[in-house]
Design an enzyme around this catalytic site. Structure first.
Site, PDB file in Angstrom:
ATOM      1  N   ASP A  35      47.113 -26.345  38.311  1.00 51.42           N
ATOM      2  CA  ASP A  35      46.301 -25.390  37.552  1.00 51.42           C
ATOM      3  C   ASP A  35      45.515 -26.221  36.537  1.00 51.42           C
ATOM      4  OD1 ASP A  35      45.236 -23.623  35.762  1.00 51.42           O
ATOM      5  OD2 ASP A  35      47.047 -22.411  35.516  1.00 51.42           O
ATOM      6  N   THR A  39      40.219 -21.747  35.732  1.00 48.99           N
ATOM      7  CA  THR A  39      39.287 -20.799  35.147  1.00 48.99           C
ATOM      8  C   THR A  39      37.925 -21.478  35.171  1.00 48.99           C
ATOM      9  OG1 THR A  39      39.822 -21.711  32.986  1.00 48.99           O
ATOM     10  CG2 THR A  39      40.921 -19.676  33.582  1.00 48.99           C
ATOM     11  N   GLU A  86      33.013  -6.038  48.862  1.00 52.53           N
ATOM     12  CA  GLU A  86      34.361  -6.411  49.325  1.00 52.53           C
ATOM     13  C   GLU A  86      34.259  -7.219  50.596  1.00 52.53           C
ATOM     14  OE1 GLU A  86      36.339  -2.669  49.585  1.00 52.53           O
ATOM     15  OE2 GLU A  86      36.821  -2.640  47.452  1.00 52.53           O
ATOM     16  N   LYS A  90      36.305 -22.586  30.544  1.00 48.02           N
ATOM     17  CA  LYS A  90      36.809 -23.496  29.498  1.00 48.02           C
ATOM     18  C   LYS A  90      35.938 -24.761  29.510  1.00 48.02           C
ATOM     19  CE  LYS A  90      41.467 -21.618  29.427  1.00 48.02           C
ATOM     20  NZ  LYS A  90      41.795 -20.718  30.533  1.00 48.02           N
ATOM     21  N   TYR A  92      28.518  -3.729  45.139  1.00 47.03           N
ATOM     22  CA  TYR A  92      29.856  -3.842  45.759  1.00 47.03           C
ATOM     23  C   TYR A  92      29.774  -4.752  46.974  1.00 47.03           C
ATOM     24  CZ  TYR A  92      33.790  -1.389  43.814  1.00 47.03           C
ATOM     25  OH  TYR A  92      34.867  -1.075  43.056  1.00 47.03           O
ATOM     26  N   ARG A 120      33.280 -16.272  32.276  1.00 48.71           N
ATOM     27  CA  ARG A 120      34.720 -16.042  32.458  1.00 48.71           C
ATOM     28  C   ARG A 120      34.986 -15.710  33.923  1.00 48.71           C
ATOM     29  NH1 ARG A 120      36.123 -15.929  27.510  1.00 48.71           N
ATOM     30  NH2 ARG A 120      38.299 -15.957  28.075  1.00 48.71           N
TER      31      ARG A 120
HETATM   32  N1  PLP Z   1      46.010 -21.270  33.458  1.00 47.42           N
HETATM   33  C1  PLP Z   1      45.944 -21.994  32.330  1.00 47.42           C
HETATM   34  C2  PLP Z   1      46.475 -23.388  32.331  1.00 47.42           C
HETATM   35  C3  PLP Z   1      45.373 -21.447  31.186  1.00 47.42           C
HETATM   36  O1  PLP Z   1      45.324 -22.153  30.061  1.00 47.42           O
HETATM   37  C4  PLP Z   1      44.882 -20.121  31.244  1.00 47.42           C
HETATM   38  C5  PLP Z   1      44.248 -19.467  30.080  1.00 47.42           C
HETATM   39  O2  PLP Z   1      44.281 -19.872  28.979  1.00 47.42           O
HETATM   40  C6  PLP Z   1      44.995 -19.404  32.436  1.00 47.42           C
HETATM   41  C7  PLP Z   1      45.568 -20.016  33.527  1.00 47.42           C
HETATM   42  C8  PLP Z   1      44.611 -17.956  32.524  1.00 47.42           C
HETATM   43  O3  PLP Z   1      43.295 -17.731  32.462  1.00 47.42           O
HETATM   44  P1  PLP Z   1      42.711 -16.273  32.059  1.00 47.42           P
HETATM   45  O4  PLP Z   1      42.944 -16.133  30.603  1.00 47.42           O
HETATM   46  O5  PLP Z   1      41.288 -16.406  32.446  1.00 47.42           O
HETATM   47  O6  PLP Z   1      43.449 -15.262  32.862  1.00 47.42           O
END
Ligand code: PLP
Length: 431
Positions: free
Chosen positions: A206, A232, A53, A235, A51, A241
């Site tokens: 994002d 993320t 935090e 990918k 842990y 993950r």
């Molecule tokens: N943002 C985008 C553009 C995504 O394609 C994804 C997942 O496919 C996410 C956020 C969310 O990621 P997670 O599935 O790890 O929560």
């Protein structure tokens, strides 16, 4: 303490079967990849027991000497991977995944019911960018914030920036999101910055799908224009993950407190350690070559499919994925996915512009990162295109008449027989 096989043979066997599935099929899901053994070793380590935090040097629990070292290393590697100056940018590596990373940003920068604009889900956006329907506010983003999506120009398959600018002038969002789950072209971040500035909005990128490509410099970088960049880690980046939030220094306190104590508790230190390993690998020349190959492979597949007569949304790809509009081919994405699954070609059905139903979408999304990790090159991806074409032919027959079922069985048997000859794959699966 026994081994996994001794303690839980059921789960051990399920894992073995999943591994066999992963290594014996064609993995074309654009959001998936195969992470390295080194990353998996870190993720399966004792770091899961702790842990911690808080942030490095400021924890609520004792015993965090080594956890601090791992998280600090992960942070500095994350900034280095994207060429960021630590005087200007900071990073939080604790989000448990991409969705909580995005939600943490919203809660950091917005008040409940502030207005946001993201790419519409049926046009390639992600659920967390604010999707809602006439019946329901589908994601928490649309429950707690007011969202008005922007869309693609259906004629070109490209983001309709003019319509976005017009809508933003009326809607006056507090946050605009540049990013997608199913868009095969670069975003025009400079243009989106201008549109955000005109409304006094933050610009969040994002880059979940493309972060590996951004790190390698093979697609446009959002960092010149965005206030915050989320991603993320699992990918194209090839990590475990997880999620990351990069922020301009002025937003540091707000972002960090939104992650913890805002929406999360203890960091997943095994994931952070695995992420640090992946980010070290992302700094290597091999990683850059890999990402270049990812794009080359997606292009080769796109060209092959176009030659075979398929329609691609936006007419091609600049990144790791393509969207095939199957309506002109006389089949829907759901049926195509089903038949492709039967022959171990794994991809996903996907909405394409002009679809009337989200349940039975008109297309499929195909990505190159995973099979590129497996070592496939352009000519291999052309063969993948041919296999896809053969399977779509069967799917079309199947949709039109029952005799197609016999054909599907024959086709599966043929592929299974081929697969049986691949002793190297079987050996790998048994490892
Ligand atoms: N943002 C985008 C553009 C995504 O394609 C994804 C997942 O496919 C996410 C956020 C969310 O990621 P997670 O599935 O790890 O929560």
């Amino acid at each position: 303490d026994g081994s996994l096989d001794e303690v839980d043979p059921e789960i051990a066997s399920i894992i073995r079967q999943e591994k066999r599935r992963q290594v014996t099929g064609l993995e074309l899901i654009a959001s998936e990849n195969f992470t390295s053994r080194a990353v998996m070793a870190a993720v399966g380590s004792c770091m899961t027991n702790k842990y911690s935090e808080g942030l490095p040097g400021a924890r609520y629990y004792g015993g965090n000497e080594f956890i601090d070292q791992a998280e600090s290393l992960c942070q500095s590697r994350a900034l280095a991977a994207f060429g960021l100056d630590p005087a200007e940018w900071g990073v939080n590596v604790q989000p448990h995944s991409g969705s909580p990373a995005n939600f943490a940003v919203y809660t950091a920068l917005l008040k409940p019911h502030d207005r946001i604009m993201g790419l519409d889900l049926p046009h390639g956006g992600h659920l967390t960018h604010g999707f809602w329907t006439a019946k329901r506010r589908v994601s928490a983003t649309s429950v707690y914030f007011e969202s008005m999506p922007y869309r693609l120009d259906e004629a070109t398959g490209l983001v309709d920036y003019e319509a976005l600018a017009r809508s933003a002038a009326l809607f006056r969002p507090r946050l605009i999101i540049a990013g997608a789950s199913a868009y095969s072209r670069d975003f025009d971040y400079a243009r989106m910055r201008g549109i955000a500035d005109a409304s006094g909005a933050y610009l969040m990128a994002d880059m979940a799908h493309i972060s590996g490509l951004v790190a390698a410099g093979v697609v446009a970088s959002p960092f010149h224009h965005a206030d915050v960049v989320t991603t993320t880690s699992h990918k194209s980046l090839r990590g475990p993950r997880g999620g990351l939030i990069f922020f301009r220094k002025a937003l540091e306190a707000a972002i960090n407190q939104a992650v913890f104590p805002g929406i999360q508790g203890g960091p997943h230190n095994h994931t952070i350690s695995g992420l640090a390993v992946a980010l070290k690998q992302a700094a290597s020349p091999e990683f850059r070559a890999y990402q270049q190959q990812v794009v080359a492979n997606a292009r080769a597949l796109a060209a092959r499919l176009q030659k075979l007569g398929y329609t691609l949304v936006s007419g091609g790809t600049d990144n790791h994925l393509l969207l095939v509009d199957l309506k002109p081919a006389g089949i829907d994405g759901a049926r195509a996915q089903h038949v492709l699954d039967a022959v171990h070609i794994t991809l996903n059905k996907n909405s394409v512009p002009g679809d009337r139903s989200a349940v039975i979408p008109g297309g499929v999304r195909i990505g190159s990162p995973a099979l590129t990790t497996r070592g496939l090159r352009e000519t291999d991806f052309e063969r993948v295109g041919d296999m896809f074409h053969a399977a779509i032919g069967i799917a079309r027959d199947l949709a039109a008449s029952t005799p197609g079922e016999g054909k599907l069985r024959d086709f599966v048997a043929h592929l299974e027989a081929q697969r049986g000859q691949r002793a190297d794959l079987a050996a790998l699966a048994a490892e």
